[in-house]
Motif scaffolding. Structure first.
Motif, PDB file in Angstrom:
ATOM      1  N   TYR A   1       0.828  -1.218   0.000  1.00  0.00           N
ATOM      2  CA  TYR A   1       0.000   0.000   0.000  1.00  0.00           C
ATOM      3  C   TYR A   1       0.856   1.259   0.000  1.00  0.00           C
ATOM      4  CZ  TYR A   1      -4.117  -2.838   0.958  1.00  0.00           C
ATOM      5  OH  TYR A   1      -5.147  -3.742   0.861  1.00  0.00           O
ATOM      6  N   GLY A   2       2.117   1.091   0.405  1.00  0.00           N
ATOM      7  CA  GLY A   2       3.033   2.225   0.383  1.00  0.00           C
ATOM      8  C   GLY A   2       3.979   2.199  -0.813  1.00  0.00           C
ATOM      9  N   ALA A   3       3.817   1.214  -1.695  1.00  0.00           N
ATOM     10  CA  ALA A   3       4.702   1.085  -2.866  1.00  0.00           C
ATOM     11  C   ALA A   3       4.144   1.940  -3.996  1.00  0.00           C
ATOM     12  CB  ALA A   3       4.778  -0.378  -3.305  1.00  0.00           C
ATOM     13  N   ILE A   4       4.894   2.943  -4.391  1.00  0.00           N
ATOM     14  CA  ILE A   4       4.363   3.891  -5.371  1.00  0.00           C
ATOM     15  C   ILE A   4       4.930   3.600  -6.758  1.00  0.00           C
ATOM     16  CG2 ILE A   4       4.273   6.343  -6.017  1.00  0.00           C
ATOM     17  CD1 ILE A   4       4.568   6.819  -2.892  1.00  0.00           C
ATOM     18  N   GLY A   5       4.029   3.423  -7.711  1.00  0.00           N
ATOM     19  CA  GLY A   5       4.458   3.208  -9.093  1.00  0.00           C
ATOM     20  C   GLY A   5       4.503   1.730  -9.437  1.00  0.00           C
ATOM     21  N   ASP A   6       4.390   1.456 -10.737  1.00  0.00           N
ATOM     22  CA  ASP A   6       4.273   0.082 -11.217  1.00  0.00           C
ATOM     23  C   ASP A   6       5.445  -0.797 -10.791  1.00  0.00           C
ATOM     24  OD1 ASP A   6       2.292   1.498 -12.442  1.00  0.00           O
ATOM     25  OD2 ASP A   6       2.690   0.758 -14.475  1.00  0.00           O
ATOM     26  N   ASP A   7       6.661  -0.289 -10.929  1.00  0.00           N
ATOM     27  CA  ASP A   7       7.821  -1.132 -10.625  1.00  0.00           C
ATOM     28  C   ASP A   7       7.851  -1.543  -9.158  1.00  0.00           C
ATOM     29  OD1 ASP A   7       8.591  -0.998 -13.238  1.00  0.00           O
ATOM     30  OD2 ASP A   7      10.164   0.503 -12.921  1.00  0.00           O
TER      31      ASP A   7
END
Lengths: 391, 391
Positions: free
Chosen positions: A188-194
Motif C-alpha cells: 500500500y506504500g509502494a508507489i508506481g508500477d515497478d
C-alpha cells in the motif's frame, strides 16, 4: 433488521441522488462490476483462484457480485462476517486474522453447520489450541500458517523452517494443515508500477518458499494463498500460488489511485453530502459529511497528493477543480481549494449536493449501514443494500 | 433490533471481561457517573442549565444517566439522534448542526409529535427556508443563530450586527428566533488550565455579545447557548449564558487527558482486546483490536504525548508501563513500547485480555453497536446497552 430492510426496499425506488437523506453512501454498480471483471480476468489469465476479501463490502448483496460463485471462495476478517455470509449460503471461507483460543467454539459451530471455514495462525500455541479443540470436537479444523513477507504485520518468516515445522506438527496432532497465507501489506506504500511489481514478486516468493519448506518436511500444503489489491493487479507471475485474496479492488479509493492501482474514475463508492453553510472570507464551504460519514482515515496524507478527508465531486460524480474536504468535525465537513490551487471557489448554494470520494473504502464503508446503489450517470437509487459491522 | 436487544439482555448477566467476545466496547459506569456528577455540580454552582450533547453516547440507556431529567434538555448532531431520543421520551432537543432545507420536513414531523426541537443556522438562506416551511406547516420552528467564537468552524462573527439582524428578521417571518449558540471547538487544542480558561471566556463573551446586539435590535433572544467539554470545565464565569452543551465529558478520552481536562483514570470507555500474536524480534504484541475497533482517530498525534491508537491497560483497566497501540490495520492492532521507553515488553501470552483507552470517545464509540457495562474493578458485564449510528 427486517423492518429496516423492508423500509429500504420500499424507499429505494422512489429516491434519487437529489432526494435521499444525506449524508449517505453511494455505490456506482457499473464501476464496481468493471473493477470486479478486471481482476477476475487477470486471475483467470494467471491461472489462480480469486478468493475475494469481503471485509471491504460487508454486504451480502455486494458479495454476490464479487465472488466467482455463490458458495465462495471468499475471505473474511471477523467471525461475524463468516456467520453473516454463511447464512447467505457461502460455504468456502478463510478467516484471515490470527485465531485466539476463545474464538474456536464459534469456528466449530460454523463448521458444524456445513461451512468449510479455515483459520489462520503463526504460533505453536495457537496450533496446539486448534488441534486440541479439533480433537475434542472430532472435527479437524483446517489452518493456514501466516507468512510474514514484508515485515508489515504478523506471520512466520518464510525461511524459518524450524518454526514452520513446529507449528505444522502441533497442528496435525488433531487439526489439519491446509497451507500457507501471506499479505503484502507494505504494498500500500509502494508507489508506481515497478515498486508494486517488486512487492508482488516478494509476496509470491515468500509464500512459495514457506510452502516448499513444509512440503520438503513431509507436510501436505495444498493451499498457497497470497494477495493484496496492489499485488493482485501487478503480479507478473504467480507460479506456485494457488489463490489470491484482495478486498478493496471492488470499490477502490483515493489511496489506491494515489499509488497507481486505479484511476479516480474507477472509484465506485462516494459519500453524498449537502452544503449547509459558507465562510466565504476563509474560503470554506460547509457540508453535512464530517468524519462520522467519511471516517477518520487520512491515508493520502503520506502520499504525493494529500486529498484531505476526500476529493469533492459534483452530484454526478465528476471531480470538481481542486476541491477537497480538508477538515472534518463529527458532522461538519469543511471543503476548500487544495493548498496552492489557483482555481476559484465555486458558488455552491445551501442545499447543493456533492459526492465525496474516500481515502479508504473499507474505513468509509464501515461508517454506514447501507449502500445506495446507482448506475453510472443515473440519478435514481436503484437499490439499497444493507451492510453490517461488528464482530 | 428487538432480537439483538433480547439476546444482549439474556447474555449480559452470564458474561465477564474474561469471556465476552472481543473486540468490544467496555463502559465503566462508576467513572461515567462520576464524570456526569462533576460537570452537573459545576453547572449548578455557576447557575447554568446543562444541555448534554448526546452525540457521544448515542445510547438511550446512557442518555438517561447523563440528562438532568428524562425529557431533556439535550443536544443532538443528527436527526436520527433526535428521532431515537424522542422515541425514548426526550422532548427538549437542540439539533446543533446547520440545517439544510431538505431536512426541515423531518424536523416538522418531530415537532408535530410533541418534541420541542430547535434548529441551528447561520445564513439568511437557511432562515428563509425555515420561515417558509414554518408558515406552510403552521408551526413556528425555533432556531438558534450559530456564532463563530474562535474561527473554528461555522457561524456568524459575534460583532456582525447587520448579518445577525438580517437572519433574525428572515427567521421571524414565520419561524422563531430562540437565541444564539456557539461552540469553542478550538479549545480542544488549548493546552493547560490558563489556555482553556481563556477559550471559555472567549466563547462566553462572543455569544453574549451576539445576544446583546440582537436584543438591542429589538429581538427576543431567550437562549444563550455555549459549550464544549474543555470550556464547560474551566469557565470561571458564565454571566449571560443560559445553558452549556458538552458531550465527551461523559466518557472522556486521551485527547481530553492530554489537554488536562481529565485524568487518565477518569476515562470511562475502553476497547477490550485479545492477544493474537507476537513478533518478539520487533517488540510487537498483536491484538484483535485494529482501527475497526478503535477508529482511525489519531487525536493525540498533535499533543505532547502521542498515544498512538490508544493506551494499553490490563483487563482491570490499569495502564501498563509505556504500552501503546502504535499501529492498526483493519482487525490487527500492534502494541509496542512507547518510543524512547526504557521499560521491557511484558510477556503476554496468546489469549491475554487487555483494555485500550481511546484517543477520542466519540469516534471509537461509533465503531461499536453496544456498550458492555462494568462497575469499577468488577469483572462481570452488568448490562449491555445498545447504541446506534447513522443519520
Amino acid at each position: 433488521m427486517l423492518d429496516e430492510k423492508t423500509r429500504y426496499a420500499a424507499d429505494a425506488g422512489a429516491q434519487t441522488l437529489r432526494t435521499v437523506g444525506t449524508p449517505c453512501l453511494i455505490l456506482d454498480q457499473d464501476r464496481m462490476d468493471r473493477n470486479v471483471a478486471r481482476l477476475r480476468e487477470r486471475m483467470e489469465r494467471l491461472g489462480v483462484q480469486l478468493r475475494p476479501h469481503l471485509k471491504t463490502a460487508k454486504s451480502v448483496d455486494a458479495a454476490r457480485r464479487v465472488m466467482t460463485a455463490p458458495a465462495g471462495p471468499a475471505t473474511v476478517s471477523t467471525l461475524k462476517e463468516a456467520e453473516q455470509f454463511a447464512r447467505a449460503g457461502v460455504t468456502d471461507l478463510t478467516y484471515a486474522v490470527g485465531i485466539s483460543p476463545d474464538k474456536i467454539d464459534r469456528v466449530l459451530a460454523l463448521r458444524a453447520s456445513g461451512v468449510d471455514l479455515s483459520v489462520t495462525l503463526d504460533t505453536v500455541e495457537q496450533a496446539r489450541a486448534v488441534a486440541e479443540a479439533s480433537r475434542r470436537a472430532g472435527d479437524r479444523i483446517p489452518a493456514l500458517i501466516e507468512i510474514d513477507c514484508d515485515g508489515h504485520r504478523s506471520g512466520v518468516l518464510p525461511g524459518d523452517r524450524a518454526l514452520l515445522v513446529d507449528i505444522a506438527q502441533a497442528l496435525e496432532d488433531g487439526g489439519s494443515l491446509r497451507g500457507v497465507l501471506t499479505h503484502a501489506g507494505a504494498s500500500y506504500g509502494a508507489i508506481g508500477d515497478d515498486a508494486i511489481r517488486a512487492a508482488a514478486e516478494g509476496e509470491r516468493a515468500a509464500v512459495v518458499q514457506a510452502a516448499t519448506l513444509l512440503r520438503e518436511a513431509g507436510f501436505d500444503c495444498p493451499v498457497v494463498s497470497a494477495g493484496s489489491t496492489p499485488t493482485a493487479h501487478f503480479a507478473e507471475t504467480l507460479d506456485g500460488v494457488t489463490e489470491m485474496r484482495a478486498g478493496v479492488f471492488v470499490f477502490f479509493d483515493l489511496v489506491m489511485a494515489g499509488i497507481g492501482v486505479c484511476a479516480i474514475d474507477d472509484i465506485a463508492v462516494s459519500v453524498l453530502a449537502t452544503v449547509i453553510g459558507h465562510q466565504p472570507e476563509k474560503g470554506w464551504i460547509l457540508v453535512d459529511a464530517g468524519w462520522m460519514a467519511m471516517s477518520r482515515d487520512r491515508g493520502t496524507a503520506k502520499q504525493a497528493v494529500d486529498q484531505g478527508y476526500g476529493l469533492v465531486c459534483d452530484v454526478n460524480g465528476q471531480p470538481m477543480d481542486d476541491l477537497i474536504l480538508s477538515e472534518a468535525n463529527q458532522e461538519h465537513g469543511i471543503i476548500t481549494l487544495r493548498p496552492g490551487s489557483t482555481a476559484s471557489l465555486p458558488d455552491l448554494p445551501i442545499g447543493t449536493r456533492l459526492r465525496i470520494l474516500p481515502n479508504h473504502a473499507c474505513a468509509t464503508g464501515a461508517q454506514h449501514d447501507s449502500y445506495h446503489v446507482v448506475s453510472g450517470q443515473g440519478d435514481r437509487i436503484e437499490a439499497v443494500w444493507p451492510r453490517f459491522g461488528g464482530w
